[in-house]
Design an enzyme around this catalytic site. Structure first.
Site, PDB file in Angstrom:
ATOM      1  N   LYS A 138      33.214  39.487  38.367  1.00 19.43           N
ATOM      2  CA  LYS A 138      34.557  39.436  37.756  1.00 19.43           C
ATOM      3  C   LYS A 138      35.584  40.091  38.684  1.00 19.43           C
ATOM      4  O   LYS A 138      36.705  39.592  38.840  1.00 19.43           O
ATOM      5  CB  LYS A 138      34.538  40.157  36.412  1.00 19.43           C
ATOM      6  CG  LYS A 138      33.756  39.396  35.356  1.00 19.43           C
ATOM      7  CD  LYS A 138      33.643  40.204  34.087  1.00 19.43           C
ATOM      8  CE  LYS A 138      32.735  39.491  33.098  1.00 19.43           C
ATOM      9  NZ  LYS A 138      32.254  40.370  32.052  1.00 19.43           N
ATOM     10  N   THR A 141      28.177  38.423  29.361  1.00 21.69           N
ATOM     11  CA  THR A 141      27.462  37.593  30.337  1.00 21.69           C
ATOM     12  C   THR A 141      26.164  37.083  29.727  1.00 21.69           C
ATOM     13  O   THR A 141      25.487  37.804  29.001  1.00 21.69           O
ATOM     14  CB  THR A 141      27.159  38.404  31.620  1.00 21.69           C
ATOM     15  OG1 THR A 141      28.380  38.860  32.183  1.00 21.69           O
ATOM     16  CG2 THR A 141      26.413  37.566  32.650  1.00 21.69           C
ATOM     17  N   LEU A 176      23.588  43.247  32.719  1.00 27.17           N
ATOM     18  CA  LEU A 176      24.560  42.162  32.578  1.00 27.17           C
ATOM     19  C   LEU A 176      25.605  42.639  31.580  1.00 27.17           C
ATOM     20  O   LEU A 176      25.261  43.319  30.600  1.00 27.17           O
ATOM     21  CB  LEU A 176      23.890  40.884  32.062  1.00 27.17           C
ATOM     22  CG  LEU A 176      22.901  40.172  33.010  1.00 27.17           C
ATOM     23  CD1 LEU A 176      22.273  38.962  32.314  1.00 27.17           C
ATOM     24  CD2 LEU A 176      23.579  39.749  34.302  1.00 27.17           C
ATOM     25  N   ASP A 177      26.850  42.260  31.796  1.00 33.52           N
ATOM     26  CA  ASP A 177      27.911  42.644  30.857  1.00 33.52           C
ATOM     27  C   ASP A 177      27.631  42.058  29.476  1.00 33.52           C
ATOM     28  O   ASP A 177      26.907  41.060  29.349  1.00 33.52           O
ATOM     29  CB  ASP A 177      29.269  42.111  31.337  1.00 33.52           C
ATOM     30  CG  ASP A 177      29.682  42.732  32.660  1.00 33.52           C
ATOM     31  OD1 ASP A 177      29.187  43.819  32.989  1.00 33.52           O
ATOM     32  OD2 ASP A 177      30.506  42.092  33.355  1.00 33.52           O
ATOM     33  N   LYS A 178      28.268  42.643  28.478  1.00 31.51           N
ATOM     34  CA  LYS A 178      28.051  42.178  27.105  1.00 31.51           C
ATOM     35  C   LYS A 178      28.362  40.683  26.965  1.00 31.51           C
ATOM     36  O   LYS A 178      27.680  39.951  26.253  1.00 31.51           O
ATOM     37  CB  LYS A 178      28.924  43.007  26.154  1.00 31.51           C
ATOM     38  CG  LYS A 178      28.673  42.752  24.695  1.00 31.51           C
ATOM     39  CD  LYS A 178      29.481  43.692  23.828  1.00 31.51           C
ATOM     40  CE  LYS A 178      29.402  43.269  22.380  1.00 31.51           C
ATOM     41  NZ  LYS A 178      30.286  44.052  21.509  1.00 31.51           N
TER      42      LYS A 178
END
Ligand code: URA
Length: 242
Positions: free
Chosen positions: A189, A105, A101-103
């Site tokens: 995104k 998210t 997961l992105d930072k």
């Protein structure tokens, strides 16, 4: 397996602590005090106790984390706090997050040491569904829903696989639920960016059969239940058509 490795893998203590406990005589194997931390034990059959507490060998462990924004999905990082840092210490050394997961998210992240399960969940062949809640700057319309269903180019020339888009609220800012079966870099995104929209907030709600526990606070974790683990192992991939 060496006694100190067994105990440190089970997250009972650091190797140094374990050596010290052995010296002090608080570690027993089959009821006999063992003072050498290097002693070989058979994890499945030997009864190992520390201070009288039995230490049961678990070959695999599975944690559900409600990832907060601001931590990176990695095992270690020289500068940033990682998702593993949110688990208690001491903890076993072979744990890793399943997928990324992105930072910024939030939401469901499975952390385990079960390599084959991880491979199977991430394999593009299995099309495991990941569902996200997202807040979007811009009005999301039924035309977007149709585009998500058909697939479109998100900048690398490759069409997205059919994805689910449910509009929860449409306005200058919209709230949606997105279900994808791929795991391309920044996928959600980039899907909205393809329409000129920005994702303001993203939270993963589920991965295959595993649902984020609504009682798990942001930043908290818990062990997966036996049912959750068995559902994950039995998942046969998605056959959903959007
Ligand atoms: N898609 C994204 O863009 N970011 C995530 O963290 C997960 C899916």
């Amino acid at each position: 397996m060496r006694l100190d490795r067994f105990l440190s893998e089970m997250g009972v203590g650091t190797r140094r602590e374990i050596r010290e406990w052995c010296r002090r005589g608080t570690v027993t194997v089959n009821g006999i005090t063992v003072r050498q931390a290097e002693t070989a034990v058979s994890p499945e059959t030997d009864a190992v106790c520390v201070d009288g507490t039995p230490i049961i060998y678990a070959a695999q462990e599975y944690y559900m984390l409600n990832k907060p924004a601001g931590v990176v999905t990695a095992v270690t990082d020289a500068r940033e706090k990682t998702v593993l840092d949110l688990l208690p210490t001491p903890r076993r050394k072979d744990l890793f997050p399943v997928g990324r997961l992105d930072k910024d998210t939030e939401g469901l992240l499975l952390i385990t040491n079960d390599g084959p399960l991880c491979q199977s969940l991430l394999s593009p062949r299995h099309h495991v569904e990941k569902t996200y809640f997202a807040r979007i700057r811009g009005r999301v319309t039924p035309e977007h829903v149709e585009q998500f269903r058909l697939g479109f180019n998100i900048g690398d020339g490759k069409l997205t696989q059919p994805a689910g888009l449910v509009i929860l609220r449409a306005g200058e800012e919209s709230e949606v639920q997105v279900t994808i079966t791929e795991g391309r870099y920044h996928q959600v995104k980039r899907m909205f960016a393809a329409f000129g929209y920005r994702v303001l907030y993203l939270k993963r709600l589920s991965m295959g059969p595993l649902q984020l526990d609504p009682d798990l606070a942001v930043g908290a974790y818990r062990k997966c239940t036996p049912e959750e683990i068995s559902d994950l192992k039995q998942h046969s991939g998605s056959s959903k058509s959007f």
